[in-house]
Design an enzyme around this catalytic site. Structure first.
Site, short mmCIF file in Angstrom:
data_model
loop_
_atom_site.label_atom_id
_atom_site.label_comp_id
_atom_site.label_asym_id
_atom_site.label_seq_id
_atom_site.Cartn_x
_atom_site.Cartn_y
_atom_site.Cartn_z
N LYS A 207 0.84 -1.21 0.00
CA LYS A 207 0.00 0.00 0.00
C LYS A 207 0.87 1.26 0.00
CE LYS A 207 -1.43 1.68 4.05
NZ LYS A 207 -1.09 3.09 4.26
N ASN A 208 1.92 1.26 0.83
CA ASN A 208 2.72 2.48 0.95
C ASN A 208 3.60 2.73 -0.27
OD1 ASN A 208 1.56 2.97 3.37
ND2 ASN A 208 3.37 2.57 4.63
N CYS B 42 -3.53 12.94 13.95
CA CYS B 42 -4.30 11.70 13.92
C CYS B 42 -3.93 10.88 15.13
CB CYS B 42 -4.05 10.92 12.64
SG CYS B 42 -2.40 10.25 12.54
N ARG C 140 0.97 15.23 12.75
CA ARG C 140 1.57 14.84 11.48
C ARG C 140 2.00 16.11 10.74
NH1 ARG C 140 0.09 9.35 10.17
NH2 ARG C 140 1.44 9.53 8.39
N ASP D 50 5.68 0.86 11.86
CA ASP D 50 4.41 0.24 11.47
C ASP D 50 4.27 -1.19 11.97
OD1 ASP D 50 3.64 2.56 10.27
OD2 ASP D 50 3.91 1.88 8.21
N ARG E 239 -8.17 -0.01 5.70
CA ARG E 239 -7.36 0.97 4.97
C ARG E 239 -6.07 0.35 4.44
NH1 ARG E 239 -5.69 5.80 8.25
NH2 ARG E 239 -4.55 5.96 6.30
C1 UD1 Z 1 5.10 6.92 6.04
C2 UD1 Z 1 4.18 5.73 5.99
C3 UD1 Z 1 3.71 5.34 7.38
C4 UD1 Z 1 4.92 5.12 8.29
C5 UD1 Z 1 5.86 6.31 8.24
C6 UD1 Z 1 7.15 6.06 8.99
C7 UD1 Z 1 3.14 5.98 3.83
C8 UD1 Z 1 1.90 6.23 3.07
N1 UD1 Z 1 3.04 6.06 5.14
O1 UD1 Z 1 4.35 8.01 6.55
O2 UD1 Z 1 2.95 4.13 7.28
O3 UD1 Z 1 4.47 4.94 9.61
O4 UD1 Z 1 6.23 6.62 6.88
O5 UD1 Z 1 7.80 4.95 8.49
O6 UD1 Z 1 4.16 5.67 3.27
N2 UD1 Z 1 7.87 14.52 10.15
C9 UD1 Z 1 8.16 15.84 10.42
N3 UD1 Z 1 7.93 16.76 9.43
C10 UD1 Z 1 7.47 16.41 8.20
C11 UD1 Z 1 7.20 15.06 7.93
C12 UD1 Z 1 7.42 14.13 8.92
O7 UD1 Z 1 8.58 16.19 11.52
O8 UD1 Z 1 7.30 17.29 7.36
C13 UD1 Z 1 8.10 13.52 11.19
C14 UD1 Z 1 6.86 12.71 11.52
O9 UD1 Z 1 6.03 13.38 12.46
C15 UD1 Z 1 7.47 11.44 12.09
C16 UD1 Z 1 8.72 11.26 11.23
O10 UD1 Z 1 9.01 12.55 10.69
O11 UD1 Z 1 7.86 11.67 13.42
C17 UD1 Z 1 8.58 10.27 10.10
O12 UD1 Z 1 7.41 10.53 9.38
P1 UD1 Z 1 7.31 10.25 7.82
O13 UD1 Z 1 8.40 9.36 7.38
O14 UD1 Z 1 7.14 11.55 7.11
O15 UD1 Z 1 5.92 9.49 7.73
P2 UD1 Z 1 4.97 9.47 6.47
O16 UD1 Z 1 5.78 9.62 5.25
O17 UD1 Z 1 3.82 10.40 6.68
#
Ligand code: UD1
Length: 420
Positions: free
Chosen positions: A22-23, A117, A122, A308, A400
């Protein structure tokens, strides 16, 4: 609202087919917007997040067809609308990954802010920072990120954040950079297998990317990209969840299609926990019949132990003899499953971003509430071994990201049903 009812205590056996990731699918579907011709993606998991992404792409003007449940064809030629609306983004925070493709394809984007969430805040600061470094003008307006990418060009972009790299910020910057004039160097890039899969798809579309799989990506912008055919990688989180299902029920399972090379940190910890893992071409055999041991786990970005699978690992530790500590370093507040597992007679205390788990002899079935996708998987795993009946409410979370979980588990011998 659907519920899943599990009567615990049954051994599992047989084989289960691991679905496509999915990701990997979500950013790859979004990347299809960058082509001049349709993209054809296979091994697509049949889960609701995929339908939500299809709805978003359709809202933007693309034509999205599912010729079969596991294939999607995306024709971006009608792309005209830059707005990803709140009603869709609030269903799935990963919707933010249309930001980069919209800027690359039509030079503008207007994406509703995702909000928080159940797994914590996020933020999207890294996405915005990356776009600004590429030269896009961005501002926040009435709950939307509004970006103008007409002045974008290749640049040095650093994406290291407080919690390490960001998967979707890397995807977004990469997807914006592939069509930006000049060379972009992304430092602190995420190197998750899903990002590697995205780079392979972009290269098949005609993008020029070096450093694939590393923390430094070099992108040479091209003027045009075309649609491509692509088979998605298997879902490593689904595979890890079924590995833990075998471990928690002390059963033997064959995970067809799972890739051990994407699961090194997970395999190491599950083996340490007393489970036999045997790799063969195109499958992983898991033997959970041995004596269980406790392990300490800390989550990290790839190649570390994935956040995850943290909830599912906690579920396994609740009935392993001894005390284990599971520390969350990616989403510090991601512990909504803990009070629910304690309602099933687990013994877990939270200390900052660590869960301290004292293994109990058995869990006791109870009505529990799913709070997010992976938390629901942990509750189902706990239900498989709990005495009596466990009723998991709000299972739309699990739909989901897990394809037919109750059918797959029933096929392996679990006593599990969905009531509508
Ligand atoms: C993706 C995955 C999710 C997984 C996560 C971490 C998808 C669709 N989802 O989510 O299942 O749990 O990676 O492996 O691929 N952060 C910031 N600023 C930002 C973005 C992120 O501080 O602009 C922080 C987040 O709060 C978190 C960390 O960075 O603490 C990692 O998040 P991130 O890798 O961005 O997660 P997603 O890409 O949203």
């Amino acid at each position: 609202m659907d519920k899943i009812i599990i009567r615990g205590g049954r051994k599992l056996r047989g084989s289960v087919a691991i679905s496509g990731s999915k990701n990997a699918a979500l950013p790859i579907m979004a990347a299809s917007l960058l082509g001049d011709t349709p993209a054809y993606i296979t091994n697509v998991p049949c889960v609701t997040d995929i339908r939500t992404m299809a709805d978003i792409l359709a809202a933007l003007g693309a034509k999205v067809d599912f010729p079969s449940p596991h294939e999607v064809v995306i024709d971006p030629s009608g792309l005209c609308n830059p707005t990803a609306p709140y009603e869709l983004v609030r269903k799935m925070r990963a919707s933010i990954c249309v930001l980069g493709p919209l800027l690359g394809a039509i030079g503008r984007a207007r994406i509703s802010l995702p909000g928080g969430c159940a797994i914590g805040a996020r933020p999207i600061d890294l996405h915005i920072k990356g776009m600004k470094q590429l030269g896009a003008a961005t501002r926040l307006s009435h709950g939307f990120v509004v970006a103008d990418g007409t002045g974008m060009r290749g640049a040095e972009v650093f994406l290291g954040g407080r919690f390490g790299s960001s998967v979707l910020a890397t995807a977004n910057v990469l997807m914006a950079a592939v069509k930006a004039r000049g060379v972009t160097r992304i430092e602190g890039a995420a190197c998750e297998p899903e990002i590697v899969d995205l780079t392979h798809f972009l290269c098949a579309m005609g993008a020029r990317i070096d450093g694939i799989g590393s923390h430094t990506l070099r992108v040479e912008g091209v003027r045009k990209l075309r649609g491509a055919r692509h088979k998605l990688i298997p879902d490593r989180i689904e595979a890890g969840t079924y590995m833990i299902a075998a471990a928690i029920t002390k059963s033997e399972l064959l995970l067809k299609g799972a890739r051990a090379d994407h699961l090194r940190a997970v395999i190491e910890k599950i083996e340490e926990a007393g489970v036999g893992i045997f790799e063969s071409s195109g499958a992983i055999r898991v033997n959970g019949k041995g004596k269980r041991r406790v392990v300490d786990v800390t989550t990290h970005p790839y190649p570390g132990f994935p956040t995850d699978l943290q909830a599912q690992m906690i579920a396994l530790m609740t009935i392993s003899p001894g005390i284990s500590v599971i520390t969350e370093k990616v989403f510090a507040e991601r512990f909504m499953h803990v009070p629910e597992l304690n309602r099933m007679a687990a013994s877990i205390f939270l200390e900052g971003s660590s869960a301290i788990i004292r293994g109990v002899k058995s869990l006791s079935g109870a009505p529990v509430m799913a709070s997010d996708l992976r938390a629901s998987a942990a509750l189902i795993l706990a239900g498989l071994v709990a005495r009596g009946e466990t009723v998991v409410d709000r299972v739309y979370h699990i739909d989901r990201g897990y394809e037919n979980i109750e059918e797959k588990l029933r096929g392996l011998g679990a006593e599990i049903e969905r009531v509508r």
